[in-house]
Design an enzyme around this catalytic site. Structure first.
Site, PDB file in Angstrom:
ATOM      1  N   ASP A  98       0.894  -1.280   0.048  1.00  0.00           N
ATOM      2  CA  ASP A  98       0.153  -0.106   0.142  1.00  0.00           C
ATOM      3  C   ASP A  98       0.914   0.935   0.102  1.00  0.00           C
ATOM      4  OD1 ASP A  98       0.909  -0.951   2.867  1.00  0.00           O
ATOM      5  OD2 ASP A  98      -0.367   0.755   3.352  1.00  0.00           O
ATOM      6  N   GLU A  99       0.221   2.418  -0.250  1.00  0.00           N
ATOM      7  CA  GLU A  99       0.826   3.632  -0.208  1.00  0.00           C
ATOM      8  C   GLU A  99       1.992   3.856  -0.665  1.00  0.00           C
ATOM      9  OE1 GLU A  99      -1.533   5.437   3.569  1.00  0.00           O
ATOM     10  OE2 GLU A  99       0.099   4.264   4.166  1.00  0.00           O
TER      11      GLU A  99
END
Lengths: 551, 551
Positions: free
Chosen positions: A347-348
């Protein structure tokens, strides 16, 4: 001066309802049009509510001196099943308070309405006593309480553990303090197979004691997955046998703030004894600042103009050494953690550092990725997934990996976490044929004033547009307690009983949505957790017969 | 998946700054444009910051074996002053960890840079050792640390207590774990005389243990008023000798959820030994539902049409019996609580019940109050104030009593609590010549995600339009933790270190507003509270060298 300007005092003289309920008053506030009315639930203090409950008003007494929890004759799990023996002791102590019982001076005889025994009967030839729970584990059980013996039937030990918890929740004290239970028949099984809690041990280190206390509380709430977000940017407390420098350099402190192999083993076994899977998360290529300290060249050097700036970005996806490292690292992870799944994060990912680096730019050109850095991210993840696949593990990933079009194994679990649009995302993921779990509405690190448990409780995970086949791909959800603002000082009361709301949503039937009934049962359930030594915070103005004894 | 999407990692290698500072990294988030930078403060871990601090780099060692805290020769408080003797032991244990120190095997000699003694010198003829602190108490002190002895001078024991806390905050461990302190000169006194914490023991009962732990923590933060909101609508835990039925009927439980006279005495003495006043609040005429259970006819019967509805409203202001009761009750209160002030509440009176009652209507007509029920409220309060005045006590009241134009004694303290317009209110109250304390921006029961301590810290209590004379009437403030959502399970971590922000605002000079410096000092101060056994929650991702040992 009190904060509740409009304060509706509902002081109901509570009737003693079916003997299943502690008796006390609660003050309820008006919130979002909901006004839970404080009274005894006909389901007593059961939490989460079983699928089918038949109670009666026939009350039986239990003697701490003579009551026994025993293996049923036909059970496939005998005295050698230490998982069950351990659970018998645990629940005996919860029911009878662990106090030593004096032998009555007269010859003891069974009274006319007494429950003398709970027989635990594992019905399947393989009890799975020495195995690990999995996403396909049978967690069902049937519990019949009637004079003179109660019988708990379950195909596997996992159902028996849940049944023991339910049994302990049925026991109450009558007005003279005598332990009592009403004749009851219960058929129970979970609505969703994956019911998890995410704890984050990177932003703050959590002492083992805190982790174990929360595993214990998870079992009281029939959670079955501990998602261990073990490392992240701030610190790397996982002591790797293969790469000890990772925690030596990357933890807050290399001795006092690490999880040794023995610690990890203890957590896994403690969880297994309670039917809880431990799924570790090693999130890459972002969220890896702490990895870079003990593993040179793992992270991408960021550039300021033509020169390296001295800071580092995500994992460097263009070096062979990166993949050699990951191969060895995940080989270790796959042997340390017995669960069939590992969470790979994904993620991210911040592209700024990659964009600044001339070597990365060159690689992008060579690969024909143009300016699309999500292609580079996918390139990395794809190679990582292939590596992990060779370890025979399945994987879970955060939703971005799916969103970016990475090719996933069919048994991949996509973890939906982004708030706003999570219903659409659930639709997309399941339309593509992947199993999924939901966390977006259950970020318990976000706190607000008032009874936010109600908001968590009202979530319906299948409330998205999709076919029946798609709905079946939703295997559950997780309550996440990210670590920015919690450590051993405040984690437990912040998590419980707020996470209990999620527990019932994931276990009980879809139709179990009565917020008043939930309030009444949860109030008593929270006092039960307190009585068992867990500092579960209050729902609202109220009291517990036995208040928390810690500070 | 983490909640901090934009996550700025600031990993600063921290220099060892003046030896006053534990050494660790913190991760700071961006919030409201504020980016605290994590580094050692030149003021080490002092909290709240003293008025004048002169430090040097000259480091002295302290030996747990030989270091002594002693009465200075000229001190007016000798060994018979158990308040100080008690404090010496407490701070010795905080500084040296309470561990037994082995006598060195060789003959022990003072080293060349060692601090051997702290001399405590009470300079005023009356040390006030056996007295109670008050709003006019002298809390000032001067601390001089230099080889071979440190001297703590204070006119009264109250200043000495603060000086001992400051001394303990100056001690640090050098890299070999040796206790050290730098030569330092401090002159210190509080900016405001009234620095309080309100705890509410009605919405949830707080075990004595929890109250004492928070008094202890208040002393670590130089708070000096425990505002004990002891009873309210939900329960009446105060065991009155004169009216035992009040708690017998009105508490959550008449044995396990009450404060006996011995409990109250213990709280008051424990507080006194730490320089803390105990101001009880008995709030009337509203917030009194629990009073009605044990005192028939005290509350107004509400009507539904022509018939009593069975429910009750505020204290009944039209009966003589009401005032006879109050006279006896507050006579008891005035003798049980030694402080010169009692808080009489007077907030949030709901007129609906009064409006429904025909006897009240008749009385209103007789008195010529028309439809203005605030006149009836003032009628009641006026009589109550007169009663309390005969007990020789001063009183504090919530702002509505002032707003409604009740005639107040000149020494009345008006407590400003209503958010929005509190600056205007401070202006009005002081323009009328009354002393006032501020709570409106410091309702710590309201929680939100993130570093809300910064919001509390940035409050400037004198930021209202008024003359210098008016500003002088602001004697302080209180952080309020109302009890709807807190009990023994979560109160302490929710209060600390958020209340510490208020502590510094009320103690330190007006100019002390550097949020970065505050973050750095408070981070270490919070770990010190943790090390002293208080579960003070974290400010942000970080660690403490010695994490909280509880669960």
């Amino acid at each position: 001066m009190s904060t509740t300007l409009k304060f509706t005092v509902l002081l109901l003289a509570l009737g003693f309802c079916q003997g299943l309920q502690h008796n006390y008053d609660n003050y309820i506030e008006e919130e979002e049009g909901v006004e839970p009315v404080s009274q005894a639930s006909k389901y007593g203090s059961l939490w989460p509510l079983p699928q089918k409950v038949q109670t009666s008003e026939v009350s039986l007494k239990l003697s701490g001196f003579s009551f026994k929890i025993v293996d049923a004759k036909g059970s496939s799990a005998g005295p050698s099943c230490s998982l069950l023996q351990n659970a018998y002791r645990r629940y005996y102590e919860y029911v009878f308070g662990g106090a030593k019982k004096q032998k009555p001076s007269k010859t003891w005889r069974t009274g006319p309405s007494e429950l003398t025994e709970l027989q635990v009967w594992i019905t399947s030839p393989d009890s799975e006593c020495d195995g690990f729970p999995s996403v396909t584990s049978d967690e069902s059980y049937e519990l019949s309480v009637k004079q003179p013996v109660a019988v708990l039937k379950a195909p596997k030990v996992w159902g028996a553990l849940h049944g023991l918890e339910t049994f302990s929740q049925l026991v109450y004290e009558d007005e003279y303090g005598a332990k009592s239970i009403n004749s009851t028949a219960i058929i129970d099984f979970p609505r969703f197979a994956h019911r998890g809690i995410l704890l984050d041990t990177s932003r703050h280190f959590l002492p083992i004691k805190v982790i174990l206390a929360n595993l214990e509380t998870m079992a009281m709430n029939k959670f079955n997955v501990f998602h261990w977000h073990i490392v992240d940017d701030p610190s790397f407390p996982y002591l790797s046998r293969t790469f000890p420098q990772l925690s030596q350099q990357g933890s807050y402190h290399p001795y006092t703030h690490v999880y040794t192999p023995a610690d990890v083993k203890m957590v896994i076994e403690f969880a297994r004894l309670r039917g809880i899977r431990v799924i570790p998360e090693f999130d890459t290529p972002g969220h890896t600042q702490s990895w870079g300290k003990g593993q040179p060249d793992l992270l991408t050097p960021c550039y300021s103009g033509a020169e390296p700036s001295g800071s580092f970005g995500p994992v460097n996806p263009i070096l062979n050494t990166t993949y050699e490292f990951m191969e060895q690292f995940f080989k270790e992870v796959s042997s340390v953690f017995p669960d069939a799944y590992v969470h790979l994060g994904g993620d991210e990912v911040d592209f700024n550092c990659w964009k600044s680096n001339p070597d990365i730019k060159k690689f992008m050109d060579q690969q024909g990725f143009g300016q699309d850095y999500s292609k580079l991210e996918s390139f990395y993840i794809q190679k990582l997934l292939d590596i992990v696949t060779t370890t025979k593990k399945g994987y879970m990933i955060w939703q971005e990996v799916f969103d970016n079009g990475v090719k996933l194994k069919p048994d991949t679990v996509v973890h939906v976490w982004i708030g706003g649009g999570s219903n659409e995302e659930m639709g997309k993921v399941t339309a593509a044929g992947y199993t999924t779990i939901l966390s977006a509405p259950w970020y318990l690190d976000y706190i607000s004033y008032g009874q936010d448990w109600q908001r968590y409780y009202k979530v319906e995970p299948l409330n998205f547009n999709g076919t029946e086949a798609q709905k079946k791909l939703v295997i559950g959800g997780e309550a996440c307690l990210w670590g920015e603002y919690v450590d051993g000082t405040n984690l437990t009361p912040r998590l419980w009983p707020r996470a209990s709301a999620v527990a019932e949503r994931l276990w009980s039937a879809k139709e179990v949505t009565d917020i008043n009934d939930a309030f009444n049962r949860l109030s008593v359930h929270r006092c039960r957790m307190v009585e068992r030594g867990i500092p579960a915070e209050p729902l609202f103005s109220s009291y517990c017969p036995r208040e928390y004894k810690g500070v």
